[in-house]
Write an enzyme that holds these catalytic residues in place. Structure first.
Site, PDB file in Angstrom:
ATOM      1  N   CYS B 119       0.880  -1.165   0.000  1.00 52.41           N
ATOM      2  CA  CYS B 119       0.000   0.000   0.000  1.00 52.41           C
ATOM      3  C   CYS B 119       0.914   1.211   0.000  1.00 52.41           C
ATOM      4  O   CYS B 119       1.494   1.548   1.025  1.00 52.41           O
ATOM      5  CB  CYS B 119      -0.906   0.012   1.233  1.00 52.41           C
ATOM      6  SG  CYS B 119      -1.823   1.552   1.382  1.00 52.41           S
ATOM      7  N   CYS B 122      -0.474   4.325   2.343  1.00 49.84           N
ATOM      8  CA  CYS B 122      -0.494   4.239   3.811  1.00 49.84           C
ATOM      9  C   CYS B 122      -0.100   2.832   4.236  1.00 49.84           C
ATOM     10  O   CYS B 122       1.047   2.459   4.063  1.00 49.84           O
ATOM     11  CB  CYS B 122      -1.850   4.644   4.367  1.00 49.84           C
ATOM     12  SG  CYS B 122      -3.278   3.983   3.485  1.00 49.84           S
ATOM     13  N   SER B 123      -1.016   2.056   4.780  1.00 46.35           N
ATOM     14  CA  SER B 123      -0.656   0.696   5.194  1.00 46.35           C
ATOM     15  C   SER B 123      -1.882  -0.209   5.142  1.00 46.35           C
ATOM     16  O   SER B 123      -2.088  -1.030   6.016  1.00 46.35           O
ATOM     17  CB  SER B 123      -0.059   0.706   6.597  1.00 46.35           C
ATOM     18  OG  SER B 123      -0.968   1.281   7.512  1.00 46.35           O
ATOM     19  N   CYS B 124      -2.713  -0.063   4.095  1.00 48.20           N
ATOM     20  CA  CYS B 124      -3.899  -0.906   3.947  1.00 48.20           C
ATOM     21  C   CYS B 124      -3.492  -2.378   3.947  1.00 48.20           C
ATOM     22  O   CYS B 124      -2.512  -2.756   3.308  1.00 48.20           O
ATOM     23  CB  CYS B 124      -4.627  -0.574   2.650  1.00 48.20           C
ATOM     24  SG  CYS B 124      -5.258   1.111   2.648  1.00 48.20           S
TER      25      CYS B 124
END
Lengths: 105, 216
Positions: B119, B122-124
């Protein structure tokens, strides 16, 4: 599958170019794909627009979401690796235009 | 060795090492806002402190083993595999996993295509199914390099993908969350689901490694 694909402007297999836009605020299209051309690989369905949800609004109207495939060699001119390597990314319809269309600058 | 701080100690080698950095050492803007909002909602009776604690506990109890179970079932049941690839969330619910609003997209590795998830924004990550992402997944280095030079990143994880195999990176930028269905390890032909589950590691679900093999 997930979501409703009715009303999608683009179909799987179509070539699309990612718009170059610099709106202020929260966007979900990373810069590295802007201006580049890929191919729709999956019409995911309509979702509340996250670029609106980010500001506490209700995300309407919903935006059609696609998965778009790019050739790595097209993303990065000096890409090292198999020329067949690809990247797939989720992009919303308002970021896409038919590949043949030239964007006004 | 346990020791006490007394005079008999003087002169001996005595190394405490650097203290580990606390993670809660700074009251940042968002941390203050979270505390204020939480306390207001508790004060107004919208939910209780125990509800918050329970929600955190439930999230922390989700582990990659949930994903491993989906993979092991898919390896042993072709009809389930087809359902998993068509609608990951529905298939997860079928096995009894509570995934909430997660829209799980399961991508199959094949002998011709190796898939990798990142991702960049962000950090999906499919937290509702397999728990919190590892620290490296959230790092700027992984997020930028996985799309730019995926083969180099894979090599650093010890994963050599032959040039004849396509590497396909999935950038999780919007509403879907991705999990890889790895290639079933060779030599596991007679294995049942329970035997296969421990072979499926967290990192193989992200696509940075293959599953463990029969020798490991």
């Amino acid at each position: 599958m997930m979501g409703e694909a009715a009303g999608a402007r683009f179909a799987a297999g179509e070539s699309v170019t990612v718009r170059r836009m610099r709106p202020q605020g929260h966007i979900r299209t990373p810069r590295y794909v802007m201006g580049l051309t890929g191919k729709i690989c999956h019409v995911v369905g309509a979702f509340p627009n996250p670029e609106e949800l980010a500001y506490g609004r209700n995300g309407s109207p919903k935006k059609m979401l696609y998965r778009v495939q790019f050739q790595q060699a097209g993303l990065w001119p000096d890409y090292a690796g198999n020329p067949a390597d690809t990247l797939e990314i989720e992009l919303y319809e308002h970021w896409l235009m038919p590949a043949a269309v030239k964007e006004e600058s | 060795m346990p020791h006490t701080h007394n005079s008999q100690h003087r002169g001996e080698a005595h190394d405490h090492g650097p203290a580990a950095k606390d993670h809660d050492d700074r009251l940042t803007y968002y941390r203050a806002m979270e505390i204020a909002l939480r306390e207001l909602l508790i004060g107004k009776g919208i939910f209780t402190a125990d509800d918050v604690r329970g929600a955190v506990e439930a999230m922390d109890s989700r582990t990659p083993e949930n994903g491993a179970r989906l993979v092991a079932r898919a390896w042993t049941d072709p009809a389930f595999k087809a359902r998993l690839l068509a609608d990951g969330s529905a298939a997860a619910r079928e096995l009894g996993f509570e995934v909430g609003t997660l829209k799980l997209m399961v991508i199959e590795n094949t002998p011709k295509v190796h898939n990798l998830v990142v991702c960049t924004l962000c950090s999906c990550y499919p937290r509702m199914l397999i728990g919190l992402p590892p620290a490296w997944y959230k790092s700027a280095a992984y997020r930028s390099r996985a799309v730019r030079e995926p083969r180099a990143v894979l090599r650093e994880f010890g994963t050599i993908v032959p040039e004849s195999v396509e590497v396909r990176v999935h950038d999780s930028t919007a509403d879907l969350r991705y999990m890889i269905l790895p290639v079933r390890p060779a030599g596991t032909a007679g294995w049942n689901e329970e035997q296969l589950v421990p072979l499926v590691t967290r990192d193989s679900l992200i696509g940075v490694t293959a599953p463990l093999n029969t020798a490991s």
